[in-house]
Motif scaffolding. Structure first.
Motif, PDB file in Angstrom:
ATOM      1  N   LYS A 184       0.809  -1.218   0.000  1.00 11.04           N
ATOM      2  CA  LYS A 184       0.000   0.000   0.000  1.00 11.04           C
ATOM      3  C   LYS A 184       0.845   1.273   0.000  1.00 11.04           C
ATOM      4  O   LYS A 184       2.058   1.223   0.134  1.00 11.04           O
ATOM      5  CB  LYS A 184      -0.927  -0.019   1.226  1.00 11.04           C
ATOM      6  N   ASP A 239      -9.924  -1.625   1.587  1.00  6.96           N
ATOM      7  CA  ASP A 239     -10.518  -1.518   0.258  1.00  6.96           C
ATOM      8  C   ASP A 239     -11.976  -1.909   0.431  1.00  6.96           C
ATOM      9  O   ASP A 239     -12.314  -2.681   1.335  1.00  6.96           O
ATOM     10  CB  ASP A 239      -9.854  -2.494  -0.729  1.00  6.96           C
ATOM     11  N   GLU A 290     -12.730  -3.431  -6.734  1.00 14.44           N
ATOM     12  CA  GLU A 290     -12.506  -2.393  -5.719  1.00 14.44           C
ATOM     13  C   GLU A 290     -13.141  -1.082  -6.160  1.00 14.44           C
ATOM     14  O   GLU A 290     -12.771  -0.521  -7.186  1.00 14.44           O
ATOM     15  CB  GLU A 290     -10.991  -2.212  -5.552  1.00 14.44           C
ATOM     16  N   GLY A 320     -10.744   2.880  -1.962  1.00 11.25           N
ATOM     17  CA  GLY A 320      -9.535   2.630  -1.185  1.00 11.25           C
ATOM     18  C   GLY A 320      -9.486   3.683  -0.094  1.00 11.25           C
ATOM     19  O   GLY A 320      -9.666   4.871  -0.381  1.00 11.25           O
TER      20      GLY A 320
HETATM   21 MG    MG Z   1      -6.679   1.029  -4.249  1.00 11.13          MG
END
Ligand code: MG
Ligand code: 4AD
Length: 433
Positions: free
Chosen positions: A329, A347, A356, A359
């Protein structure tokens, strides 16, 4: 109020029996002996215009029976309620004018290849499903602002030309900026973080850019992202905000775009169940689940699209996967105090394989730790001096998230590819129209 000599089609019911003029584009024409039916779209609705030989002079009849697809017209006639007509009204034509002709309109009501349609995006936009999809997008955009306004957020407009890398060095668009390098913003996050001490709850909303060299159905190079940021909120509070926000957006689309969703043949039964709380799964548990299902994922790696699809398939609600490994990340995420290998982040995976859509994370609020992360990622330190100041002068716990509009609306409308969810998509191999 149309503010012009033209009556909007959506208002026709208020003009039953009266003579009005409608301006629009001809979608279809059917001629049956001494009567023709032209369906005209004015952008607010469709109206069937009845062209009757007995009511018209030769020239108007001739014109009315030779209208071509997508020519623009001005039609004057009497509004007559007709339950079978689209919109419940017909227009009995008295006079007619072609404003702009349209010969050999390229987008025909038949199957075209995707590249052909994308090359003609400027015309394809007018087609019925595309209009429905973009109407839902517009409703969701409005709902985003309405929700955040209601919850007391202040909107902060963040720069598109930036000197600091927001997410990762791998997907940057850069341009010459008077001899310096400027990047197109990957995110407005760092700037909304700066606005938190001024307004506590803030958000930015705008186009963001990623030089994604992937041709998947989830990736655009220019996409729209809404990024709320909240002071004195931890990762838990961040997830609660996300589930409430997403539920509101879905509810608004169901409530105000029922017609569009029906036209798109979206099965809305799963959308109707979307409400907090959403299920939560830690990254470590997610890896265990995936390994049981023969995924090649190893602890430490980011989840791939196929992994996300497996996980999202476990539930029919959106799923939070939280506390990913640090190395998977971005640099700004806060180290997890109970497991320093992971960061406090999440997520949000949409159900039904849409991947996704959000985030989010709690931000690293410790100046030394943040600096160490910037160094580990080999980011240009000088460009982050101002960002480090936020930790030097009154640091505070804070969290936020980014929701991609196109992926979210793809899920809500049930459209498989993000290219349809933005009026003029930018993809790796597409810069026009
Ligand atoms: Mg992301
Ligand atoms: O997960 P991402 O990269 O997060 C951020 O940019 C953070 N700065 C957000 C924040 O915390 N303020 O991107 C957020 C979302 C993704 O979940 C996805 O919905 C969308 O942005 N997204 C894309 N959408 C279309 N095409 C792409 N190439 C996208 N990349 C991200």
């Amino acid at each position: 109020m149309s503010g012009s000599e033209y009556t909007e089609v959506r208002d026709l019911a208020n003009h039953a029996g009266a003579e009005v003029t409608v301006g629009g584009w001809v979608e279809t024409l059917r001629v049956h002996g001494k009567v023709a039916f032209a369906v005209v779209r004015d952008g607010t609705g469709l109206v069937q215009c009845v062209v009757a030989r007995k009511d018209l002079d030769d020239a108007t009849w001739e014109l009315g029976t030779t209208l071509t697809q997508e020519c623009s017209v001005s039609v004057t006639g009497e509004v007559k309620p007709d339950a079978r007509a689209p919109g419940g009204q017909e227009l009995l034509v008295r006079s007619l004018r072609v404003i702009g002709k349209s010969e050999d309109y390229p987008v025909q009501p038949k199957e075209h290849g995707v590249e052909f349609l994308m090359d003609h995006r400027h015309l394809w936009l007018r087609s019925t499903p595309q209009r429905a999809v973009l109407r839902v997008r517009s409703e969701v955009l409005q709902a985003i602002h309405d929700y955040l306004y209601r919850e007391g957020f202040t909107r902060i407009d963040t720069p598109i030309l930036t000197g600091s890398i927001g997410e990762s060095a791998g997907t940057l668009f850069s341009t010459d900026y008077f001899g310096e390098t400027a990047y197109l913003a990957q995110t407005g996050q760092l700037y909304v973080e700066a606005a938190c001490p001024a307004f506590r709850k803030v958000y930015c909303f705008g186009p963001t850019f990623r030089a994604e060299k992937s041709k998947t159905r989830r990736h655009l190079t220019e996409f729209w992202m809404v990024e709320p940021e909240v002071a004195f909120a931890d990762s838990e509070a961040n997830m609660r905000l996300q589930e409430d926000f997403v539920s509101y957006l879905v509810e608004r689309a169901l409530d105000r775009c029922a017609q569009e969703l029906e036209l798109l043949e979206r099965d809305t039964s799963t959308l109707e169940r979307v409400r907090p709380p959403f299920p939560r799964l830690s990254y470590s548990d997610a890896v265990a689940v995936l390994q049981e299902r023969d995924s090649t994922i190893e602890w430490g790696k980011d989840l791939g699209g196929a992994d996300e699809t497996i996980l999202a398939g476990l539930h029919d609600l959106p799923l939070f996967v939280h506390d990913y490994p640090k190395e998977a990340k971005a640099f700004y995420m806060k180290e997890n105090p109970s497991d320093s290998r992971t960061v406090l982040c999440n997520d949000l995976l949409a159900p039904e394989g849409y991947g996704e859509i959000i985030g989010g994370s709690q931000r690293e609020d410790d100046a030394d730790r943040l600096l160490a992360r910037i160094r580990e990622e080999e980011l240009p330190e000088a460009a982050y001096e101002w960002y480090l100041d936020l930790r030097r002068y009154g640091t505070f716990p804070h969290s936020g998230f980014g929701m991609g509009v196109e992926r979210t609306v793809a899920w809500i409308t049930g459209r498989p590819h993000v290219r349809e969810l933005i009026p003029f998509p930018r993809l790796m191999n597409r810069l026009t129209p």
